[in-house]
Design an enzyme around this catalytic site. Structure first.
Site, PDB file in Angstrom:
ATOM      1  N   GLU B  73       8.158   5.774  -7.750  1.00 35.41           N
ATOM      2  CA  GLU B  73       8.631   5.590  -6.423  1.00 35.41           C
ATOM      3  C   GLU B  73      11.015   5.877  -6.977  1.00 35.41           C
ATOM      4  OE1 GLU B  73       7.287   3.206  -7.535  1.00 35.41           O
ATOM      5  OE2 GLU B  73       5.663   2.871  -5.360  1.00 35.41           O
ATOM      6  N   HIS B 142       4.304  -8.159  -1.370  1.00 34.57           N
ATOM      7  CA  HIS B 142       3.701  -7.088  -0.568  1.00 34.57           C
ATOM      8  C   HIS B 142       3.552  -7.963   1.039  1.00 34.57           C
ATOM      9  CE1 HIS B 142       1.561  -5.987  -3.710  1.00 34.57           C
ATOM     10  NE2 HIS B 142       0.991  -5.070  -3.640  1.00 34.57           N
TER      11      HIS B 142
END
Lengths: 76, 348
Positions: B73, B142
């Protein structure tokens, strides 16, 4: 009258899906190839396209379980 | 490139679409109409994205414009910053907002601040897309929304659409913005069975270009006794509670913030000036959150006009539990909002 049938090979595994959404309402005029409904099968979304021109009628509701080869509606 | 908002075709019957289709159609339009636009992210190319937002794009537009990235990322977020400085318009999907920790430096120190660092001479047209939200047992890494994290440090616009219509319109508005926009997709709204689907998120969306402005809140339901403010899927929770309250004889107004930055304080204040009661439901953590910011903004302006103390219904200040009963206990929902609304309505 043409039935709208889920293709026998619409998804790989032999499991049920559910009707996520009718993209067009009952009674709408649709054209061949329009995406008219979406089915969800685990992580997959499967588009159902109109098999011809005509006026759509729904045979099942959103949220109902569906199987490969099953009828979900018809075109008149 | 000159853009005009097409009027939705009046001859075609209205289509009702789920949110991820509306997003996919918006991205398709952007790729087709602007050669500077490209997509990048994990599983976004050949797989089409975990949210189905890029299905078919890899074959249609090719691997140069629809790029699969490694699980890196920090690398691809920094690459997006560099590409934007070089005249491209990158759209980057950070699969889950929870992963922002590994790429916060490029987001906060480069993408968000670049316009100021260059004295306003350079744009930074990066669209960062990310999935948010819980309620489906995906635990602490998440399930977060992190609205307040990104609202707090200036430089990014932050939008979290509630319906398929707003998802399409705000995406185009974000792409016309010269600055960076964080575009948050609530997993409960996308239309993917795996993550649960709120049917209210599907809406009529024509397959034509239109914009929904950033920084504008929307009154989803008009009412006179109490104002319920929501964001993303919590807006639908607020609308359900408003229906329940109607059965109890109370008229609730529901406001969808839609954008977190800029925050449309005026629409909320105008509503509370009328109802004089306020409850905010926020899926982000309670302390120092958007709910507290909304309440403070109202109280600063018209605090003396309120006839009951405003309430926050937000996620408990704890990492999000995995166990279903514990997540349900900690997460805001209809029951908790209804209780807070009734407490507010019955305040003497």
């Amino acid at each position: 009258m043409t039935d709208i049938i889920i293709a026998a090979d619409a998804w790989d595994e032999d499991i049920e899906g559910s009707l996520l959404t009718w993209i067009y309402p009952d009674g709408a005029e649709v054209k061949a190839g329009d995406v008219i409904a979406e089915i969800t099968v685990e992580k997959l979304q499967v588009d159902i396209t109109a098999p011809g021109d005509g006026v759509l009628s729904h045979a099942i509701n959103e949220g109902d379980l569906v199987s490969k080869g099953g009828k979900i509606g018809a075109l008149a | 490139m000159t853009l005009t908002a097409d009027q939705p075709a009046t001859t075609a019957p209205a289509r009702k679409v789920v949110m991820n289709r509306a997003i996919r159609e918006a991205l398709d339009w952007e790729l087709a109409n602007d050669p500077a636009v490209f997509l990048m992210g994990e599983d976004l190319g050949k797989f089409g994205g975990v949210y189905g937002t890029a299905t078919g794009f890899f074959d249609k537009y090719g691997e140069d414009r629809v790029r699969d990235t490694p699980i890196s990322e920090a690398g691809f977020m920094a690459a997006a910053a560099g590409a934007a400085m070089s005249g491209m318009k990158p759209i980057v999907e950070l699969m889950f907002i929870d992963f922002m920790g590994v790429c916060l430096d490029p987001i906060y120190n480069f993408i968000a601040k670049h316009a100021v660092h260059t004295g306003g001479k350079q744009d930074m047209p990066v669209l960062i897309m990310a999935g948010i939200g819980g309620g489906y047992c995906d635990a602490s890494q998440h399930s977060q929304t992190l609205f307040a994290t990104f609202a707090h440090l200036p430089g990014l616009k932050v939008v979290a659409p509630t319906t398929a219509y707003d998802a399409r319109g705000t995406l185009h508005a974000a792409m016309r913005d010269p600055g960076p926009v964080l575009y948050l997709m609530h997993k409960e709204l996308l239309g993917l069975g795996l993550w649960g689907t709120m049917p209210e998120a599907s809406s009529n969306v024509s397959d034509a270009y239109f914009e929904v402005p950033l920084g504008k809140a929307f009154v989803r339901r008009e009412g006179t006794d109490i104002t319920l403010v929501g964001l993303a899927s919590m807006t639908h929770v607020a609308s359900r509670v408003a229906k329940t309250l109607e059965g109890e004889g109370y008229s609730a107004e529901v406001i969808d913030l839609c954008s977190v930055v800029p925050l449309d304080r005026k629409t909320v204040i105008d509503s509370v000036r009328k109802t004089k009661r306020l409850v905010v439901i926020d899926e982000d953590y309670r302390t120092c959150g958007v709910a507290g910011e909304v309440i403070a903004s109202v109280v600063e302006e018209i605090g003396t006009e309120l006839i009951a103390p405003p309430q926050r219904v937000a996620f408990l200040d704890t990492p999000i539990p995995f166990a279903r009963p514990l997540e349900k206990f900690a997460r805001p929902d209809e029951d908790k909002l209804l209780k807070a609304a009734m407490r507010t309505l019955k305040h003497a």
